[in-house]
Design a protein around this motif. Structure first.
Motif, PDB file in Angstrom:
ATOM      1  N   GLN A  38       3.843  -0.368  -0.891  1.00 17.86           N
ATOM      2  CA  GLN A  38       3.428  -0.262  -2.285  1.00 17.86           C
ATOM      3  C   GLN A  38       2.072  -0.933  -2.503  1.00 17.86           C
ATOM      4  O   GLN A  38       1.233  -0.428  -3.261  1.00 17.86           O
ATOM      5  CB  GLN A  38       4.483  -0.889  -3.198  1.00 17.86           C
ATOM      6  N   ILE A  39       1.852  -2.056  -1.831  1.00 19.47           N
ATOM      7  CA  ILE A  39       0.558  -2.733  -1.914  1.00 19.47           C
ATOM      8  C   ILE A  39      -0.538  -1.830  -1.356  1.00 19.47           C
ATOM      9  O   ILE A  39      -1.634  -1.722  -1.932  1.00 19.47           O
ATOM     10  CB  ILE A  39       0.593  -4.064  -1.142  1.00 19.47           C
ATOM     11  N   LYS A  40      -0.249  -1.173  -0.243  1.00 16.43           N
ATOM     12  CA  LYS A  40      -1.241  -0.271   0.352  1.00 16.43           C
ATOM     13  C   LYS A  40      -1.568   0.881  -0.599  1.00 16.43           C
ATOM     14  O   LYS A  40      -2.739   1.263  -0.750  1.00 16.43           O
ATOM     15  CB  LYS A  40      -0.734   0.284   1.677  1.00 16.43           C
ATOM     16  N   GLU A  41      -0.539   1.424  -1.254  1.00 14.52           N
ATOM     17  CA  GLU A  41      -0.775   2.505  -2.214  1.00 14.52           C
ATOM     18  C   GLU A  41      -1.663   2.044  -3.362  1.00 14.52           C
ATOM     19  O   GLU A  41      -2.574   2.768  -3.800  1.00 14.52           O
ATOM     20  CB  GLU A  41       0.558   3.018  -2.761  1.00 14.52           C
ATOM     21  N   LEU A  42      -1.416   0.832  -3.848  1.00 15.29           N
ATOM     22  CA  LEU A  42      -2.223   0.299  -4.945  1.00 15.29           C
ATOM     23  C   LEU A  42      -3.656   0.024  -4.494  1.00 15.29           C
ATOM     24  O   LEU A  42      -4.613   0.303  -5.218  1.00 15.29           O
ATOM     25  CB  LEU A  42      -1.581  -0.977  -5.491  1.00 15.29           C
ATOM     26  N   LEU A  43      -3.824  -0.501  -3.291  1.00 15.71           N
ATOM     27  CA  LEU A  43      -5.165  -0.746  -2.772  1.00 15.71           C
ATOM     28  C   LEU A  43      -5.933   0.567  -2.620  1.00 15.71           C
ATOM     29  O   LEU A  43      -7.113   0.662  -2.968  1.00 15.71           O
ATOM     30  CB  LEU A  43      -5.089  -1.468  -1.423  1.00 15.71           C
TER      31      LEU A  43
END
Length: 211
Positions: A38-43
């Motif tokens: 999810q962090i990667k998607e947001l980044l």
């Protein structure tokens, strides 16, 4: 003119617990944290420089800086231009000099160049990218829309999402990767007891780590 009673409190977490027990209050529910995907998607979303919603550039910088230095929202929101190095390679938070990723540093400089204003060291950093009245709560709404854009299951009854989960995510990541709990507590502005309580709620054990 009254005496600041908080200066006389040796342990704030214990003081807060005594208030909770003495007044029979409900314990505050701790906000969650994100998984790595999810962090990667947001980044990826913030790196795409979305312009669909206002204040998303500001939100992207807040998101990335909080991941690097997961202190309280108010502390991040109160950062001034003078807290950054001249080339925006570093930012000083809670006494720590945090190195910014080169891409983030370049993005900040590029965005500042587009601002038609004589920028001063005393200027609030995030307010420079804000098109409306500024306060520490302003990040919750653009964060909601960022999550909505990537398909996150956001609440349907309101258009805000607490940014505390960003901080929690970074704290958990620091603990899992073996960073000394004492350094984590200083960086994030919590006592060691408060840090231990937070991580216990997320089932992260730091008892065996050197303090």
């Amino acid at each position: 003119m009254a005496t600041n009673v908080f200066n006389q409190i040796p342990d704030y977490d214990l003081f807060k617990q005594n208030i909770i027990e003495g007044c029979n209050l409900k314990l505050a529910s701790e906000r969650g944290y994100f998984e790595s995907d999810q962090i990667k998607e947001l980044l990826d979303y913030f790196n795409s420089k979305p312009k669909k919603y206002s204040n998303m550039t500001m939100m992207g910088f807040f998101f990335k800086i909080t991941l690097l230095a997961p202190t309280k929202r108010k502390v991040i929101a109160s950062l001034k231009v003078g807290d950054f190095s001249e080339g925006f390679d570093y930012v000083t938070i809670n006494g720590f000099e945090i190195k910014l990723l080169r891409a983030l540093s370049l993005d900040i400089k590029n965005e500042l160049e587009q601002i038609n204003k004589n920028i001063q060291k005393e200027d609030l950093f995030f307010e420079l990218f804000c098109g409306c009245k500024y306060s520490e709560n302003i990040f919750n709404t653009p964060f909601y829309y960022a999550l909505k854009e990537i398909g996150y299951d956001v609440p349907k009854d309101k258009d805000t999402f607490s940014v505390e989960c960003i901080r929690n995510t970074a704290i958990v990541d620091l603990a899992i990767n073996g960073v000394n709990p004492y350094l984590i507590s200083r960086l994030i502005g919590l006592s060691l007891g408060g840090l231990d309580n937070l991580l216990t709620k997320f089932e992260v054990d730091i008892d065996e780590k050197v303090i």
